[in-house]
Enzyme design. Structure first.
Site, short mmCIF file in Angstrom:
data_model
loop_
_atom_site.label_atom_id
_atom_site.label_comp_id
_atom_site.label_asym_id
_atom_site.label_seq_id
_atom_site.Cartn_x
_atom_site.Cartn_y
_atom_site.Cartn_z
N GLY A 182 -17.02 10.44 -2.35
CA GLY A 182 -16.25 9.21 -2.60
C GLY A 182 -16.16 8.26 -1.42
O GLY A 182 -15.13 7.63 -1.23
N THR A 183 -17.24 8.18 -0.66
CA THR A 183 -17.25 7.19 0.42
C THR A 183 -18.55 6.39 0.36
O THR A 183 -19.61 6.95 0.06
CB THR A 183 -17.10 7.83 1.82
N CYS A 186 12.91 2.13 21.65
CA CYS A 186 12.87 1.02 22.62
C CYS A 186 13.12 -0.34 21.99
O CYS A 186 13.23 -1.33 22.69
CB CYS A 186 11.54 1.03 23.37
N ARG A 233 0.84 -1.21 0.00
CA ARG A 233 0.00 0.00 0.00
C ARG A 233 0.87 1.26 0.00
O ARG A 233 0.60 2.23 -0.70
CB ARG A 233 -0.90 0.04 1.25
N VAL A 246 -5.98 7.34 4.12
CA VAL A 246 -4.70 7.30 4.82
C VAL A 246 -3.56 7.58 3.84
O VAL A 246 -2.40 7.41 4.19
CB VAL A 246 -4.52 5.92 5.51
N CYS A 254 11.36 -0.05 16.62
CA CYS A 254 11.35 1.30 17.17
C CYS A 254 12.79 1.73 17.50
O CYS A 254 13.53 0.97 18.12
CB CYS A 254 10.49 1.30 18.43
N HIS A 275 -8.65 8.00 10.15
CA HIS A 275 -8.20 6.61 10.21
C HIS A 275 -6.69 6.44 10.17
O HIS A 275 -6.20 5.37 9.86
CB HIS A 275 -8.86 5.79 9.08
C1 BJW Z 1 -16.03 7.29 -6.38
C2 BJW Z 1 -15.15 7.17 -7.42
C3 BJW Z 1 -14.89 8.35 -8.10
C4 BJW Z 1 -15.33 5.24 -6.61
N1 BJW Z 1 -15.45 9.48 -7.72
N2 BJW Z 1 -16.58 8.41 -6.01
C5 BJW Z 1 -22.07 -2.68 13.23
C6 BJW Z 1 -22.80 -1.53 12.99
C7 BJW Z 1 -22.19 -0.27 13.06
C8 BJW Z 1 -20.85 -0.16 13.37
C9 BJW Z 1 -20.13 -1.31 13.61
C10 BJW Z 1 -20.73 -2.55 13.55
N3 BJW Z 1 -19.78 -3.48 13.80
C11 BJW Z 1 -18.60 -2.85 13.99
C12 BJW Z 1 -18.79 -1.53 13.88
C13 BJW Z 1 -17.79 -0.47 14.01
C14 BJW Z 1 -16.88 -0.42 12.84
C15 BJW Z 1 -17.72 -0.28 11.57
O1 BJW Z 1 -18.17 0.79 11.20
N4 BJW Z 1 -17.96 -1.38 10.87
C16 BJW Z 1 -18.87 -1.36 9.70
C17 BJW Z 1 -18.09 -1.81 8.47
C18 BJW Z 1 -20.04 -2.20 10.00
N5 BJW Z 1 -16.04 0.74 13.06
C19 BJW Z 1 -14.93 0.68 13.77
O2 BJW Z 1 -14.51 -0.36 14.23
C20 BJW Z 1 -14.22 2.00 14.02
N6 BJW Z 1 -13.91 2.15 15.38
C21 BJW Z 1 -14.85 2.25 16.32
O3 BJW Z 1 -16.02 2.20 16.05
O4 BJW Z 1 -14.33 2.46 17.57
C22 BJW Z 1 -15.21 2.38 18.68
C23 BJW Z 1 -15.22 0.97 19.15
C24 BJW Z 1 -14.14 0.51 19.81
C25 BJW Z 1 -14.15 -0.80 20.28
C26 BJW Z 1 -15.24 -1.62 20.00
C27 BJW Z 1 -16.30 -1.13 19.27
C28 BJW Z 1 -16.30 0.18 18.84
C29 BJW Z 1 -12.90 2.03 13.29
C30 BJW Z 1 -13.08 2.01 11.83
C31 BJW Z 1 -11.71 2.00 11.15
C32 BJW Z 1 -11.87 1.75 9.67
N7 BJW Z 1 -10.63 1.50 9.11
C33 BJW Z 1 -10.54 1.20 7.68
C34 BJW Z 1 -9.38 0.26 7.42
C35 BJW Z 1 -8.07 0.88 7.45
C36 BJW Z 1 -7.20 -0.03 6.69
C37 BJW Z 1 -6.29 0.70 5.80
O5 BJW Z 1 -6.67 1.72 5.20
O6 BJW Z 1 -5.20 0.23 5.72
O7 BJW Z 1 -10.54 2.41 6.94
S1 BJW Z 1 -11.91 0.32 7.00
C38 BJW Z 1 -11.82 1.05 5.42
O8 BJW Z 1 -13.13 1.61 5.23
C39 BJW Z 1 -10.83 2.22 5.55
C40 BJW Z 1 -11.67 3.35 5.00
O9 BJW Z 1 -11.21 4.59 5.50
C41 BJW Z 1 -13.06 3.02 5.42
C42 BJW Z 1 -14.13 3.67 4.63
O10 BJW Z 1 -14.14 3.22 3.31
P1 BJW Z 1 -14.50 4.21 2.12
O11 BJW Z 1 -13.50 5.30 2.08
O12 BJW Z 1 -15.91 4.62 2.22
O13 BJW Z 1 -14.21 3.31 0.85
P2 BJW Z 1 -15.19 2.30 0.07
O14 BJW Z 1 -14.37 1.44 -0.79
O15 BJW Z 1 -16.14 1.64 1.00
O16 BJW Z 1 -16.07 3.27 -0.83
C43 BJW Z 1 -15.53 3.95 -1.94
C44 BJW Z 1 -16.62 4.86 -2.50
O17 BJW Z 1 -16.06 5.63 -3.54
C45 BJW Z 1 -17.80 4.10 -3.11
O18 BJW Z 1 -19.00 4.67 -2.62
C46 BJW Z 1 -17.66 4.34 -4.61
O19 BJW Z 1 -18.90 4.41 -5.27
C47 BJW Z 1 -16.96 5.67 -4.63
N8 BJW Z 1 -16.17 5.95 -5.81
N9 BJW Z 1 -14.76 5.80 -7.52
C48 BJW Z 1 -16.31 9.43 -6.66
N10 BJW Z 1 -14.04 8.31 -9.17
ZN ZN Z 2 9.17 2.17 21.14
#
Ligand code: BJW
Ligand code: ZN
Length: 256
Positions: free
Chosen positions: A190-191, A153, A72, A106, A150, A122
């Site tokens: 774009g999300t 440490c 990545r 990211v 690190c 994120h």
């Molecule tokens: C275009 C285009 C063009 C294409 N022009 N557009 C059940 C219900 C509700 C919530 C939860 C649940 N179970 C678990 C949860 C919580 C969970 C969550 O939300 N899960 C759901 C998936 C259900 N969330 C978390 O865990 C978060 N933390 C949290 O809640 O903490 C509190 C807590 C703590 C302890 C216990 C419980 C709760 C943290 C979320 C972290 C997300 N991290 C990621 C991965 C990082 C990995 C990495 O990057 O290396 O972040 S997930 C991944 O999805 C990444 C993204 O930032 C994130 C969002 O995705 P995004 O950006 O929307 O991308 P896509 O691919 O989904 O969409 C792309 C869009 O672009 C599409 O719509 C296309 O149409 C469009 N598109 N080309 C315009 N040219």
């Molecule tokens: Zn350290």
């Protein structure tokens, strides 16, 4: 489909706005060549994304997780911001401190395009976080191998990325909520808006009037190639590539 009436409506709302907040996702970087998360089969080399981007995945096999993140990092080091990123950077120049860019991405492409008021919900690919002392370091986008250590440490470092089940950085999340609460126009770009709490900001923008009586709900403009999960909150939906739509909106705001 002719997008011009929707673009015109967005321009009108933006020209009346005192404060603007933007939430971006992977789609804004798609035209730069950064793959989105949920477009194809959601798999990487046969692994579910949740398996390589989660605390469980890390416990199971940190070598595999680092292999995934090194790829990545290399991918992002080879791409450039696209016209959508640059249009958002120009918009920051118009609104100044009243323009806040909240991103789930990211890849750092918003900053490379020139935005300075960026709230990274994120984490960031270029940073690592020590699993021992917690030290966070900007390591650029080089391949770090599968056992990076690190300098303080000697413990193993991990990507400074928010994985599923992990909390968002507290200060950044506070700023994002504040910016959302204060904006007149909220752009969601774009999300897929399925990941929380980020997606919940759209509802917050709409419902701020329920919390503080004298505030009007913000107007929500969505730019995506297809309607997202939060489409019910959207006032103006522009369904086309953000790299094409955003420069047109910028041009219209400037013509004013
Ligand atoms: C275009 C285009 C063009 C294409 N022009 N557009 C059940 C219900 C509700 C919530 C939860 C649940 N179970 C678990 C949860 C919580 C969970 C969550 O939300 N899960 C759901 C998936 C259900 N969330 C978390 O865990 C978060 N933390 C949290 O809640 O903490 C509190 C807590 C703590 C302890 C216990 C419980 C709760 C943290 C979320 C972290 C997300 N991290 C990621 C991965 C990082 C990995 C990495 O990057 O290396 O972040 S997930 C991944 O999805 C990444 C993204 O930032 C994130 C969002 O995705 P995004 O950006 O929307 O991308 P896509 O691919 O989904 O969409 C792309 C869009 O672009 C599409 O719509 C296309 O149409 C469009 N598109 N080309 C315009 N040219
Ligand atoms: Zn350290």
């Amino acid at each position: 489909m002719d997008l011009s009436p929707y673009i015109a409506e967005a321009i009108k709302l933006l020209r009346e706005a005192k404060s603007v907040a933007v939430l971006t996702g992977a789609g804004v970087s798609a035209e730069s060549g950064v793959p989105t998360f949920r477009a194809s089969d959601g798999l990487w080399e046969g692994h579910r994304i949740e398996d390589v981007a989660s605390p469980d995945g890390w416990e199971r096999d940190s070598n595999l997780v680092w292999t995934f993140y090194n790829l990545r990092r290399t991918n992002v080091s080879e791409v450039q911001p696209n016209p959508g990123h640059y249009a958002l950077a120009e918009m920051e120049k118009i609104w100044g401190e009243d323009f806040n860019l909240i991103t789930q991405n990211v890849d750092g492409l918003h900053q490379r395009a020139g935005n300075t008021r960026v709230w990274e919900l994120h984490g960031a690919l270029n940073r690592t976080e020590c699993t021992g002392c917690g030290d966070i370091v900007d390591q650029g986008l080089t391949d770090l191998g599968t056992d990076p250590r690190c300098k303080k440490c000697g413990d193993l470092v991990r990507p400074n990325i928010v994985w599923f089940g992990e909390s968002l950085p507290h200060e950044v999340w506070k700023k994002a909520q504040e910016a959302t609460f204060l904006c007149d126009v909220f752009l969601v770009i774009g999300t897929s808006a399925v990941v929380y709490p980020a997606a919940g900001l759209v509802r917050l923008a709409k419902q701020r009037g329920d919390i503080v009586g004298e505030l009007q709900p913000a107007k929500v403009i969505e730019i995506n190639i297809t309607p997202s999960d939060v489409v019910t909150y959207v006032d103006v939906g522009i369904y086309g590539p953000s790299g094409e739509v955003l420069p047109k909106i910028l041009e219209g705001i400037r013509k004013g």
